[in-house]
Scaffold this motif. Structure first.
Motif, mmCIF file in Angstrom:
data_model
loop_
_atom_site.group_PDB
_atom_site.id
_atom_site.type_symbol
_atom_site.label_atom_id
_atom_site.label_comp_id
_atom_site.label_asym_id
_atom_site.label_seq_id
_atom_site.Cartn_x
_atom_site.Cartn_y
_atom_site.Cartn_z
ATOM 1 N N GLN B 246 -11.813 1.840 -0.996
ATOM 2 C CA GLN B 246 -10.840 2.941 -0.998
ATOM 3 C C GLN B 246 -9.590 2.575 -1.784
ATOM 4 O O GLN B 246 -8.980 3.408 -2.421
ATOM 5 N N ASN B 247 -9.186 1.316 -1.640
ATOM 6 C CA ASN B 247 -7.899 0.942 -2.191
ATOM 7 C C ASN B 247 -7.978 -0.423 -2.876
ATOM 8 O O ASN B 247 -7.282 -1.358 -2.507
ATOM 9 N N LEU B 321 -0.010 -8.258 -11.105
ATOM 10 C CA LEU B 321 0.420 -6.862 -11.034
ATOM 11 C C LEU B 321 1.022 -6.525 -9.676
ATOM 12 O O LEU B 321 1.743 -5.554 -9.526
ATOM 13 N N LEU B 322 0.680 -7.341 -8.665
ATOM 14 C CA LEU B 322 1.162 -7.050 -7.322
ATOM 15 C C LEU B 322 2.516 -7.710 -7.043
ATOM 16 O O LEU B 322 3.086 -7.553 -5.971
ATOM 17 N N GLU B 330 -1.361 2.336 -11.589
ATOM 18 C CA GLU B 330 -2.158 3.144 -10.667
ATOM 19 C C GLU B 330 -3.611 2.684 -10.690
ATOM 20 O O GLU B 330 -4.103 2.193 -11.701
ATOM 21 N N ILE B 331 -4.312 2.887 -9.589
ATOM 22 C CA ILE B 331 -5.747 2.627 -9.552
ATOM 23 C C ILE B 331 -6.416 3.622 -10.499
ATOM 24 O O ILE B 331 -6.091 4.807 -10.476
ATOM 25 N N ILE B 335 -12.262 5.853 -9.116
ATOM 26 C CA ILE B 335 -12.589 4.882 -8.073
ATOM 27 C C ILE B 335 -11.492 4.894 -7.030
ATOM 28 O O ILE B 335 -10.452 5.514 -7.216
ATOM 29 N N GLY B 336 -11.724 4.191 -5.937
ATOM 30 C CA GLY B 336 -10.758 4.201 -4.843
ATOM 31 C C GLY B 336 -10.808 5.553 -4.169
ATOM 32 O O GLY B 336 -11.151 6.559 -4.784
ATOM 33 N N GLY B 337 -10.510 5.585 -2.894
ATOM 34 C CA GLY B 337 -10.499 6.835 -2.162
ATOM 35 C C GLY B 337 -11.812 7.594 -2.256
ATOM 36 O O GLY B 337 -11.847 8.806 -2.143
#
Lengths: 321, 341
Positions: B246-247, B321-322, B330-331, B335-337
């Motif tokens: 998801q994330n 990046l974090l 942005e993701i 993908i994700g979610g």
């Protein structure tokens, strides 16, 4: 249909002799057509006959029965000159990039080998052509002097594609071309194949068990089970609404990201029977959850249930009503 | 949940003619009781070497586990165990199943003999009792006619059956931890589905933990509780299945997810693909291992390896990046979610 068919295959059979006078019916009465410029895929589990089908189509194995028409001509009646043209125009790329390249030949020699037979080119022009081909598949000219062991799996598969392209083919049988590669490399090779098809107008017979990749690359798909075709259809209708019980079970077994669906999975009991001793009637009857008495007696043939969607199942209408 | 296995600073090197190949580089993780942890990555990322280190199955001369590495099983360091203690644990407390059942089973021994061998190595039981237990195990892994199958040799079984027989051997002593190294890779999808259902059922019934080594993200999303994504011998992202799918936060995880064809918008469109190939593990890697292939690469990425940024109790990723000073990325779309019904 007025569209020209590149290949028309009718009731193709390929049997192999086995121990104790047994016969393995690897391909048993398969009919399909391949249009110019499309990607037709054969999917199915191991031993279903998809590879044998592709090889028999190109004459690698002689056929046991049935007919293969190439541009409207029976392939076994081609003249010597026509056969040479047939062999040049129809190429193959293989699954295992480690064993399909001769380890003692340089990449340049491997790519040139067919050219020497089919094209009358001076050595300098051949080298030039090799460089062009390497560039076309995303490698550089200096690969020509390397040996296969110096290359990674993805690079070798590109060489396999360059070798096929060297013959200026119109049709390529791609036998599990990405099965041995890692996911990030698979995407690279599939992109290359899609680009080449668009640029060169190639027709593909794509053989694979990777159902999500097949969906991405194919225009039409044939699903095989134990030497027979059970369903043939355009890609989207097949995935949206598979009609044969085997296709339904096969598609539900794909473990897909974003779908925790073990509850919805159609679970097939048992394993694929031996092609030496297939069940009577419908080949799938021994594992089919819907098998009736009729299914165990007579073998169903492909029937067109919807335009372009062929299914070989006695109970197809009833089950998909 | 209680911690069953804890791996601390594991580093493994192979000595080759070309030099020291650093296959696993300072990897730490744990496995809780009754959970499934998936190790995901492409060939050569160190996932198999990590799992074999836990069983100490690497040859003494080839794969060298570097000093400073610790693998604690129920608090006891596996790397410090003597031979006797190790053989008590191997095959009874921790078991392993492999990808290739044809080469993992002994072709000269019947299936029954191979199962009873494991039972009689670890427990004092009579041959007859061991055989009875073997038959029970074959029934548990859903092999038809278990009594007759005991007398079969591996070549008389199909691929799916051999894999089941291997599971039976591994489960003979009720292990607390099962390491499954690509258990279904060589099998067809319908057989794969049968086996995954079987493993899931057995895991719940026997209450064991599973370390699943695989490259198939589809299986991971369906089967695992937590995921560790490995690249060039390091864990680049870890999290629960929900967090990873998801994330996802690491660009390599994004790349893996985006190269799945089901995620592509249209047929015959270009699939997302990473350029280049994984890094050479002979090199020391003084920077982020993914920097050369990463589309978000910044100058710092080529200078210093990123430390893991903790995003939640279970979620972490090693990416610059974090860092609070990094630009916000942005993701990628698609993908994700992901909807999960």
């Amino acid at each position: 249909m007025t569209e020209p068919y590149l290949f028309e295959v009718n009731d193709l059979c390929r049997y192999f002799p086995a121990k104790k006078n047994g016969i393995v019916k690897a391909v048993d009465g398969v009919s399909f057509r391949i249009r110019q410029g499309e990607t037709f895929s054969l999917v199915g589990e191991s031993g279903c006959g998809k590879t044998t089908c592709g090889r028999t189509l190109l004459g690698v194995y002689p056929k046991t029965a049935g007919s293969i028409l190439w541009k409207g001509r029976e392939t076994c009646q081609l003249t010597r000159a026509e056969l040479k043209q047939f062999k040049r125009e129809n190429q193959m790329i293989f699954q295992d990039p480690y064993s399909c390249l001769d380890p003692r030949m340089t990449i340049g020699t491997i790519i040139q080998e067919g050219m020497r037979v089919h094209f009358d080119l001076p050595p300098r022009a051949r080298d030039q052509r090799v460089a062009e081909l390497l560039f076309k598949v995303g490698l550089t000219a200096d690969f020509a002097s390397r040996f296969p062991h110096e290359l990674s799996g993805g690079q070798r598969q590109r060489v396999g594609i360059a070798r096929a392209l060297a013959m200026e083919p119109s049709f390529i049988v791609c036998d599990e071309p990405i099965a041995a590669l890692d996911v990030s490399i698979q995407a690279q090779v599939v992109n290359l194949m899609i680009d080449l098809q668009r640029d060169l107008g190639l027709t593909y017979l794509f053989i694979s068990h990777d159902l999500s990749m097949v969906r991405h690359i194919s225009d039409r798909i044939g699903v095989m089970y134990l030497g027979t075709l059970v369903e043939v259809s355009d890609t989207d209708p097949l995935y949206d609404r598979p009609m044969h019980p085997y296709t339904q079970a096969l598609f539900s077994a794909i473990p897909a990201v974003g779908r925790r669906q073990s509850g919805k999975r159609i679970r097939l009991e048992g394993e694929i029977p031996s092609p030496m001793d297939p069940p009577p009637g419908c080949r799938f009857s021994s594992r089919c959850p819907h098998a009736a008495a009729q299914c165990r007696q007579t073998s169903p043939s492909l029937r067109e249930l919807e335009p372009g969607h062929l299914v070989a199942c006695h109970r197809a209408e009833e089950l998909n009503g | 949940m209680s911690e069953l296995l804890k791996v601390e600073n594991l580093s493994v090197s192979f000595l080759s003619y070309a030099g020291e190949v650093r296959a696993v580089r300072d990897v730490s993780f744990h496995v809780d009781a009754r959970e499934t942890l998936a190790l995901v990555g492409e060939s050569g990322c160190g996932k198999t070497v990590t799992s074999k280190s836990i069983m100490r199955l690497l040859g003494r001369t080839t794969g060298v586990i570097q000093p400073g590495s610790h693998i604690y099983y129920k608090g006891e360091d596996i790397l410090a165990m003597d031979k006797k203690r190790l053989s008590q644990i191997r095959g009874s407390e921790i078991s392993m199943i492999f990808q290739d059942s044809m080469t993992s089973l002994n072709p000269t021994m019947t299936v029954g003999a191979q199962i009873t061998e494991n039972i009689r190595t670890h427990a004092r039981v009579s041959r007859a009792d061991a055989l009875r237990r073997a038959e029970e195990l074959l029934r548990m892994v859903e092999i038809p006619n278990p009594h007759e199958r005991l007398r079969n040799y591996p070549h008389q079984l199909s691929g799916g059956m051999r894999q089941r027989a291997m599971i039976a051997i591994a489960l003979a002593m009720d292990p607390s931890l099962l390491i499954a190294d690509e258990p279904t890779t060589a099998l067809d999808v319908t057989i794969q589905a049968q086996l995954l259902d079987l493993l899931r059922g057995l895991k719940d019934r026997l209450g064991m933990s599973i370390i699943l080594v695989t490259h198939d993200l589809g299986i991971v999303s369906d089967f695992a509780d937590r995921v560790q994504v490995m690249y060039a011998g390091r864990i680049v992202e870890r999290g629960t299945v929900e967090e990873i799918f998801q994330n996802p936060r690491h660009p390599y995880t994004w790349a893996l997810l985006r190269s799945i064809p089901g995620m592509a918008p249209d047929r015959k469109s270009r699939l997302y693909s990473l350029h280049g190939t994984p890094p050479d593990l002979l090199l020391p890697l003084e920077h982020c291992p993914f920097a050369a292939r990463c589309e978000y690469c910044m100058p710092i990425c080529k200078k210093q390896p990123p430390a893991e940024t903790v995003l939640s109790d279970t979620h972490g990723a090693a990416c610059w990046l974090l860092h609070p000073n990094a630009p916000r990325v942005e993701i990628p779309r698609g993908i994700g979610g992901v909807n999960r019904d």
